[in-house]
Design an enzyme around this catalytic site. Sequence first.
Site, PDB file in Angstrom:
ATOM      1  N   LYS A  29     -58.533   1.548 -57.418  1.00  0.00           N
ATOM      2  CA  LYS A  29     -58.035   1.727 -55.970  1.00  0.00           C
ATOM      3  C   LYS A  29     -58.809   2.642 -55.197  1.00  0.00           C
ATOM      4  CE  LYS A  29     -54.715   4.697 -55.384  1.00  0.00           C
ATOM      5  NZ  LYS A  29     -53.401   5.404 -55.260  1.00  0.00           N
ATOM      6  N   ASP A  47     -52.341   0.092 -53.663  1.00  0.00           N
ATOM      7  CA  ASP A  47     -51.474   1.090 -54.235  1.00  0.00           C
ATOM      8  C   ASP A  47     -50.088   0.422 -54.340  1.00  0.00           C
ATOM      9  OD1 ASP A  47     -50.695   0.653 -51.627  1.00  0.00           O
ATOM     10  OD2 ASP A  47     -50.767   2.463 -50.893  1.00  0.00           O
TER      11      ASP A  47
END
Length: 120
Positions: A29, A47
């Site tokens: 991420k 996320d």
Amino acid sequence: MCRQLKENFNGEVPGTMEELTSLAGAGRKTANVVLSNAFGVPAIAVDTHVFRVSNRIGLAKADNVKDTEIQLMKELPKKEWSLTHHLIIFHGRRCCYARKPDCGRCVIREYCDYYKELIK
């Protein structure tokens, strides 16, 4: 991480997924956020919002963030990845809430798998 940046990358933030994820505390991420926002590389950072919303509306059908990322990359045109990731986050924060989505004011509800199941 700062020590690693200094020692391994001459103090510069690296520009590849492999290099970024080699840094302590940086996963996919974070690497995707850096690649997209700092280097302009098309990327989808998954996320909690992206994971929840993309699976809820039907853009992905995955049990984890990595599979969600892979499915979104297959589903969406590469040139749209970075923008779409931000739009999904925005939608998750402003309308498609975790506990109680606000389907009544959702602009994409007619395309949403969750909404279609809700109105059955």
